[in-house]
Enzyme design. Structure first.
Site, PDB file in Angstrom:
ATOM      1  N   LYS A 108      29.652  45.381  51.889  1.00 51.86           N
ATOM      2  CA  LYS A 108      30.795  44.890  52.664  1.00 51.86           C
ATOM      3  C   LYS A 108      30.284  44.038  53.816  1.00 51.86           C
ATOM      4  O   LYS A 108      29.480  44.498  54.641  1.00 51.86           O
ATOM      5  CB  LYS A 108      31.635  46.055  53.195  1.00 51.86           C
ATOM      6  CG  LYS A 108      32.131  47.009  52.106  1.00 51.86           C
ATOM      7  CD  LYS A 108      32.979  46.312  51.056  1.00 51.86           C
ATOM      8  CE  LYS A 108      34.368  45.981  51.532  1.00 51.86           C
ATOM      9  NZ  LYS A 108      35.273  47.130  51.601  1.00 51.86           N
TER      10      LYS A 108
ATOM     11  N   GLU B 187      27.729  39.862  42.017  1.00 49.94           N
ATOM     12  CA  GLU B 187      29.018  39.168  41.886  1.00 49.94           C
ATOM     13  C   GLU B 187      29.779  39.210  43.205  1.00 49.94           C
ATOM     14  O   GLU B 187      29.659  40.198  43.952  1.00 49.94           O
ATOM     15  CB  GLU B 187      29.889  39.846  40.809  1.00 49.94           C
ATOM     16  CG  GLU B 187      29.252  39.903  39.444  1.00 49.94           C
ATOM     17  CD  GLU B 187      29.944  40.888  38.514  1.00 49.94           C
ATOM     18  OE1 GLU B 187      29.495  41.026  37.365  1.00 49.94           O
ATOM     19  OE2 GLU B 187      30.945  41.519  38.941  1.00 49.94           O
TER      20      GLU B 187
ATOM     21  N   CYS C 289      63.790  22.878  73.139  1.00 54.66           N
ATOM     22  CA  CYS C 289      65.159  22.389  73.361  1.00 54.66           C
ATOM     23  C   CYS C 289      65.769  22.811  74.689  1.00 54.66           C
ATOM     24  O   CYS C 289      66.853  22.336  75.047  1.00 54.66           O
ATOM     25  CB  CYS C 289      66.076  22.835  72.217  1.00 54.66           C
ATOM     26  SG  CYS C 289      66.474  24.602  72.240  1.00 54.66           S
TER      27      CYS C 289
ATOM     28  N   LYS D 111      32.851  40.109  45.481  1.00 50.35           N
ATOM     29  CA  LYS D 111      33.862  41.167  45.370  1.00 50.35           C
ATOM     30  C   LYS D 111      35.217  40.569  45.762  1.00 50.35           C
ATOM     31  O   LYS D 111      35.510  40.374  46.945  1.00 50.35           O
ATOM     32  CB  LYS D 111      33.506  42.339  46.276  1.00 50.35           C
ATOM     33  CG  LYS D 111      34.391  43.566  46.061  1.00 50.35           C
ATOM     34  CD  LYS D 111      33.877  44.749  46.883  1.00 50.35           C
ATOM     35  CE  LYS D 111      34.702  45.994  46.606  1.00 50.35           C
ATOM     36  NZ  LYS D 111      36.095  45.838  47.038  1.00 50.35           N
TER      37      LYS D 111
ATOM     38  N   SER E  53      35.868  53.392  41.410  1.00 48.08           N
ATOM     39  CA  SER E  53      35.616  52.607  42.619  1.00 48.08           C
ATOM     40  C   SER E  53      34.117  52.630  42.899  1.00 48.08           C
ATOM     41  O   SER E  53      33.366  53.395  42.271  1.00 48.08           O
ATOM     42  CB  SER E  53      36.390  53.185  43.802  1.00 48.08           C
ATOM     43  OG  SER E  53      36.019  54.531  44.017  1.00 48.08           O
ATOM     44  N   LEU E  54      33.665  51.811  43.829  1.00 51.75           N
ATOM     45  CA  LEU E  54      32.235  51.682  44.113  1.00 51.75           C
ATOM     46  C   LEU E  54      31.920  52.213  45.504  1.00 51.75           C
ATOM     47  O   LEU E  54      32.757  52.168  46.410  1.00 51.75           O
ATOM     48  CB  LEU E  54      31.804  50.212  44.025  1.00 51.75           C
ATOM     49  CG  LEU E  54      32.009  49.523  42.670  1.00 51.75           C
ATOM     50  CD1 LEU E  54      31.551  48.080  42.752  1.00 51.75           C
ATOM     51  CD2 LEU E  54      31.253  50.263  41.571  1.00 51.75           C
TER      52      LEU E  54
ATOM     53  N   LYS F 153      25.085  45.333  40.531  1.00 52.95           N
ATOM     54  CA  LYS F 153      25.167  46.217  39.369  1.00 52.95           C
ATOM     55  C   LYS F 153      23.851  46.192  38.592  1.00 52.95           C
ATOM     56  O   LYS F 153      23.234  45.129  38.447  1.00 52.95           O
ATOM     57  CB  LYS F 153      26.275  45.749  38.412  1.00 52.95           C
ATOM     58  CG  LYS F 153      27.652  45.619  39.028  1.00 52.95           C
ATOM     59  CD  LYS F 153      28.633  45.049  38.013  1.00 52.95           C
ATOM     60  CE  LYS F 153      30.029  44.889  38.589  1.00 52.95           C
ATOM     61  NZ  LYS F 153      30.970  44.293  37.601  1.00 52.95           N
TER      62      LYS F 153
ATOM     63  N   CYS G 208      68.285  23.527  67.838  1.00 48.45           N
ATOM     64  CA  CYS G 208      66.898  23.379  68.276  1.00 48.45           C
ATOM     65  C   CYS G 208      66.095  22.600  67.230  1.00 48.45           C
ATOM     66  O   CYS G 208      66.062  22.986  66.062  1.00 48.45           O
ATOM     67  CB  CYS G 208      66.271  24.758  68.486  1.00 48.45           C
ATOM     68  SG  CYS G 208      64.526  24.691  68.961  1.00 48.45           S
TER      69      CYS G 208
ATOM     70  N   GLU H 156      40.280  41.499  38.468  1.00 54.59           N
ATOM     71  CA  GLU H 156      40.906  41.544  39.791  1.00 54.59           C
ATOM     72  C   GLU H 156      41.932  40.419  39.871  1.00 54.59           C
ATOM     73  O   GLU H 156      41.587  39.234  39.759  1.00 54.59           O
ATOM     74  CB  GLU H 156      39.840  41.369  40.881  1.00 54.59           C
ATOM     75  CG  GLU H 156      40.283  41.770  42.252  1.00 54.59           C
ATOM     76  CD  GLU H 156      40.132  43.271  42.514  1.00 54.59           C
ATOM     77  OE1 GLU H 156      40.490  43.710  43.617  1.00 54.59           O
ATOM     78  OE2 GLU H 156      39.644  44.003  41.614  1.00 54.59           O
TER      79      GLU H 156
END
Length: 657
Positions: A306, A109, A403, A111, A80-81, A282, A423, A167
């Site tokens: 993020k 890139e 209704c 994510k 994971s990063l 990266k 209805c 992914e």
């Protein structure tokens, strides 16, 4: 051309068409030609099953359901990063990198917000796919990944072993279409495309995964036997040459260029077919990556930026109620237009009555709004100091705004529902359920035909189906004379269905197939059920107080009474079939597990119930027999632990005979 040559030629053409359509987004073969060639290949492989290979396009539809997923130990860990949350943190990342490798340049890139997987190839053939799991150990989801048409099942000029990482995601347009379909069927909606992709990839039935139209973006070479690469960009070019769908990527000579790329990706996130939750930076040079190494948790040569959720104020202009196809009343805030995550937002869901009360949202309030998961606008809070004088708490309606039928709160307290059997807001869902296989089983009356009938004004309640004529239906889209005649004939046949099916078709809350059969067996006629008191209903096995009250409330509704009258007028059967004389399984409980060759699960269950027995889904001490087919798993093990007799399919058939 002999059979084997024709099969090989068809496979090449179809795989090339898949590559052009799903990877290059530039198809040269029409859908008609593709379907025709695929059908021909299926015919040839059906006649010559010994010629079927794992990389055939026919193997993308999904095989037999699995009992569970097996674990896979990754040859190369799927790391994971480390997350960073502002541009200053990105610059600090750059300082740490440049302190070790001063001339580093970057690749940037998007994510993808999906599910990370490793794809393994041996001598060019796709042999295994696994989820990331904890990075060291994942789950084998090979059969589900075969259904992702952008994943090549065979690659050209391949090394003896190749492992790539990508992914898996659900395209945004597929996600919206899937949720619309689930809403029609009264099923729970997926919160976002990532949840939908993860849920689809972990289906034990690969055919379900195949129907979800998943896609993939490949972004890393994990292992390539005998291959050498100098940079990350070289690996992406290599993956592209092997027909993989490669992640969009951008070079950045300096950290400021990388920051600009990250900002541009964020501003253009709506243009991507997939959801993103950030951008990845990266180091491009692979030797420099080796020099930088990794911490115990993360590689030092990469970071994941993020994007902060965008929150803006807006004013609540109105609160309106929408009635969904399952009858749930959902409040919606109408907002002054505000720009969020690349689109203009004019409304936001208020979820339910409790949400409004908890946040005390009122018409005229200023509220803070964001997009949940970058997709669904939601209200975070009310800006209390900006509340105008004279505002009043919102009061939920007591009758359906569509209704006029009374509304009631779910027993779990989450939702308020319309109780109307006719209805208009629920019409599509009610009709589709009424005609479904386990209800009135009207062949040919799928959701598309239902929509055509409703849009043409031909059907306003399920009872109207029985007054249709072929000449009314024939002009509809995709109908024609023969199809119209077949549909009317299927509707006519459904009049003879058993009372238990009719009860299930009504869609009475808490009354499923099992309860419908129990009620039909006990009361024998619809009139008897309709006139039964609460005490009579609760005296029936497996009918509790909540279910009994739902039955009473449904029959008391004027809309329900009108529907019943309409069905009686049409001559629909409202009595239970006579109980068969063969009651050999009376008092017995069966559990079916694994894949049966001679019966479907529904057929086997029906045969058990016709003979007085019960077919249930879980094994307990009260189970009489477990019928175990091919690839039986946890249920078989539990039966063995409890000492419950286990029947093979042949033994089960002997028991029936």
């Amino acid at each position: 051309m002999d059979i084997q040559e024709e099969i090989q030629a068809l496979r090449r053409e179809l795989e090339q068409a898949n590559y052009e359509y799903y990877v290059q987004d530039n198809p040269s073969m029409s859908d008609y030609d593709y379907d025709h060639k695929l059908r021909r290949l299926e015919e040839l492989e059906g006649e010559h099953p010994e010629l079927i290979t794992p990389d055939s396009p026919t193997q993308r539809v999904g095989g037999k359901p699995l009992e569970s997923f097996t674990q896979v130990v990754h040859k190369v860990p799927l790391e994971s990063l480390q997350d960073v949350f502002d541009y200053d943190e990105l610059r600090q990342f750059d300082q740490r990198v440049k302190g070790v490798v001063p001339n580093a340049v970057y690749d940037v890139e998007p994510k993808v917000d999906g599910l990370s997987v490793a794809l393994e190839y041996e001598n060019g053939l796709f042999v295994r796919g696994a989820t990331r799991g904890d990075g060291q150990v994942g789950e084998d989801v090979t059969e589900n990944l075969r259904t992702v048409k952008s994943i090549p099942l065979r690659i050209p000029d391949a090394p003896s072993q190749l492992i790539v990482r990508g992914e898996v995601y659900m395209p945004k347009k597929v996600f919206h279409a899937l949720n619309e379909e689930r809403e029609r069927r009264g099923e729970a909606l997926f919160a976002n495309p990532r949840n939908a992709a993860a849920g689809s990839l972990r289906q034990l039935d690969p055919k379900v995964a195949a129907s979800r139209k998943l896609d993939i973006a490949v972004f890393n070479v994990q292992w390539a036997e005998g291959e050498t690469f100098r940079t990350h960009l070289e690996t992406l070019d290599y993956l592209k040459s092997k027909n993989f769908k490669v992640i969009p990527h951008y070079s950045a000579a300096t950290i400021e260029e990388a920051v600009d790329r990250v900002a541009a990706i964020g501003e253009g996130r709506e243009e991507f077919p997939f959801d993103i939750d950030g951008a990845v930076i990266k180091v491009n040079d692979l030797a420099q990556r080796e020099t930088l190494g990794s911490t115990a948790k993360f590689p030092r040569w990469a970071a994941a930026y993020k994007y902060p959720p965008e929150v803006k104020p807006s004013k609540v202009v109105d609160i309106v109620i929408q009635v969904g196809r399952t009858g749930v009343l959902t409040p919606k805030a109408v907002l002054e237009p505000v720009r969020l995550a690349g689109t203009t937002v004019t409304n936001a869901t208020l979820h339910n009555q409790d949400f409004i009360a908890e946040k005390d949202v009122r018409i005229g309030d200023t509220v803070l709004v964001r997009k949940a998961g970058e997709i669904i606008p939601e209200i975070l809070s009310v800006v209390g100091e900006k509340r105008p004088e004279g505002t009043v708490p919102y009061v939920f309606p007591t009758v359906c705004p569509v209704c006029g039928a009374p509304v009631e709160r779910d027993e779990d307290g989450a939702h308020i529902r319309c109780t109307g059997a006719e209805c208009p807001a629920q019409l599509l869902r009610n009709l589709a359920h009424f005609a479904s296989r386990d209800a009135m089983d009207i062949e040919g009356l799928g959701i598309a035909v239902v929509e055509n009938l409703v849009n043409a004004g031909l059907v306003k309640t399920p009872g109207d189906l029985y007054f249709l004529k072929a000449e009314d239906v024939e002009p509809l889209e995709r109908m024609g004379k023969k199809s119209a005649q077949n549909l009317i004939a299927a509707i006519e046949r459904s009049k003879e269905q058993d009372l238990s099916r009719l009860l299930y078709a009504f869609g009475i809350r808490q009354v499923g197939q099992k309860a419908g059969k129990i009620l039909a067996a006990r009361f024998r006629t619809l009139d008897a059920i309709q006139s039964a008191a609460l005490e009579e209903l609760t005296a029936v096995d497996d009918i509790g107080a909540i279910t009994a009250q739902s039955i009473l409330d449904w029959f008391a509704s004027p809309q329900s009474q009108h529907l019943i009258a309409r069905l009686k007028e049409a001559g629909v059967n409202m009595t239970a079939a006579e109980q068969g004389s063969d009651q050999r399984f009376a008092g017995m409980t069966f559990v079916l597990t694994g894949s049966l060759e001679r019966f479907t699960r529904d057929q086997a269950s029906a045969l058990i119930e016709e003979r007085g027995g019960k077919s249930v889904s879980s094994v307990s001490k009260k189970t009489t027999y477990v019928v175990a087919g091919e690839a039986a798993g946890s249920k078989l093990r539990k039966a063995q632990e409890l000492g419950i007799p286990v029947l093979t399919e042949e033994e089960f058939q002997n028991l029936l005979a």
